[in-house]
Design a protein around this motif. Sequence first.
Motif, short mmCIF file in Angstrom:
data_model
loop_
_atom_site.label_atom_id
_atom_site.label_comp_id
_atom_site.label_asym_id
_atom_site.label_seq_id
_atom_site.Cartn_x
_atom_site.Cartn_y
_atom_site.Cartn_z
N GLY A 5 38.39 28.83 49.76
CA GLY A 5 37.86 28.72 48.18
C GLY A 5 37.12 29.76 47.77
N GLN A 6 37.04 30.73 48.48
CA GLN A 6 36.35 32.22 47.94
C GLN A 6 37.60 33.12 47.53
N LEU A 7 37.51 33.54 46.37
CA LEU A 7 38.46 34.47 45.92
C LEU A 7 38.14 35.89 46.17
N ARG A 8 38.60 36.87 46.66
CA ARG A 8 38.24 38.25 47.06
C ARG A 8 39.49 39.12 46.37
N VAL A 9 38.86 39.79 45.54
CA VAL A 9 39.95 40.59 44.56
C VAL A 9 39.27 42.17 44.34
N LEU A 10 39.89 42.98 43.95
CA LEU A 10 39.38 44.15 43.49
C LEU A 10 39.82 44.36 42.04
N ARG A 11 38.70 44.66 41.15
CA ARG A 11 39.16 44.86 39.55
C ARG A 11 39.32 46.21 39.27
N VAL A 12 40.39 46.82 39.05
CA VAL A 12 40.47 48.49 39.03
C VAL A 12 40.28 48.74 37.58
#
Length: 266
Positions: free
Chosen positions: A134-141
């Motif tokens: 349930g954890q969202l791991r993203v990189l916002r560039v």
Amino acid sequence: MDNSWRLGPAMGLSAGQSQLLMSLLLLLTHVQPGTGVAAPEHINYVPQLSNDTLAGRLTQSTFTLEQPLGQFHSHNISDLDTIWLVVALSNATQSFTAPRTNQDIPAPANFSQRGYYLTLRANRGLYPSDQARGQLRVLRVGNDTHCQPTKIGCNHPLPGPGPYRMKFLVMNDEGPVAETKWSSDTHLQQAQALRAVPGPQSPGTVVIIAILSILLAVLLTALLAVLIYTCFNSCRSTSLSGPEETGSVRRYTTHHTFSTPAEGAS
């Protein structure tokens, strides 16, 4: 298979010399041409944009990547090594040269000259292999509007629609250690100006526009006539008064006195 026993006799070398030659050849295959420095390890990973359903996945100045979870477990990479995200224009990937020191790392302010820069500094501890459910791991560039573009590692908004390509680069104090593959082209959203409908108008549309124009002209004429009529009546009902001259007339009552004849008069 060791082919040194074939290479040695063919070149007139002994077994020991053949082994040394093979070692040198293996070393040269891991050295960057013209630098004398070992080439970074290639990681079989391609950076990917986040899921299509994520809001803000692509904007006019940002994009969102999936985190490279569990991609830096090689024994050549330590927990102290720095992992950078390289952001480059698609036509600048061929000219990209990995920096040797931290002082050589390009900042966003150099993007217009070099066509690439490094951002989102991290380490492999931030990209673990296991992800909590349930954890969202993203990189916002490109989402940091407050950092200075001249600062190394600044995640400054992207200057244009692209296309852009990305890869991850692992570095230590001695230079690059490992790198992933380049991503595919990423195009940002563009603002679209409103444009008139091309082509000639249909006859029905022209008739409707003409009728509406005539009705509007009649309505404006009637409104103007009502205003003029109202103003004219208002002006006529108002009395115009000037200085009045006041005169007085005296009435005189004439009394006729009749004399009584004296007694004894004949």
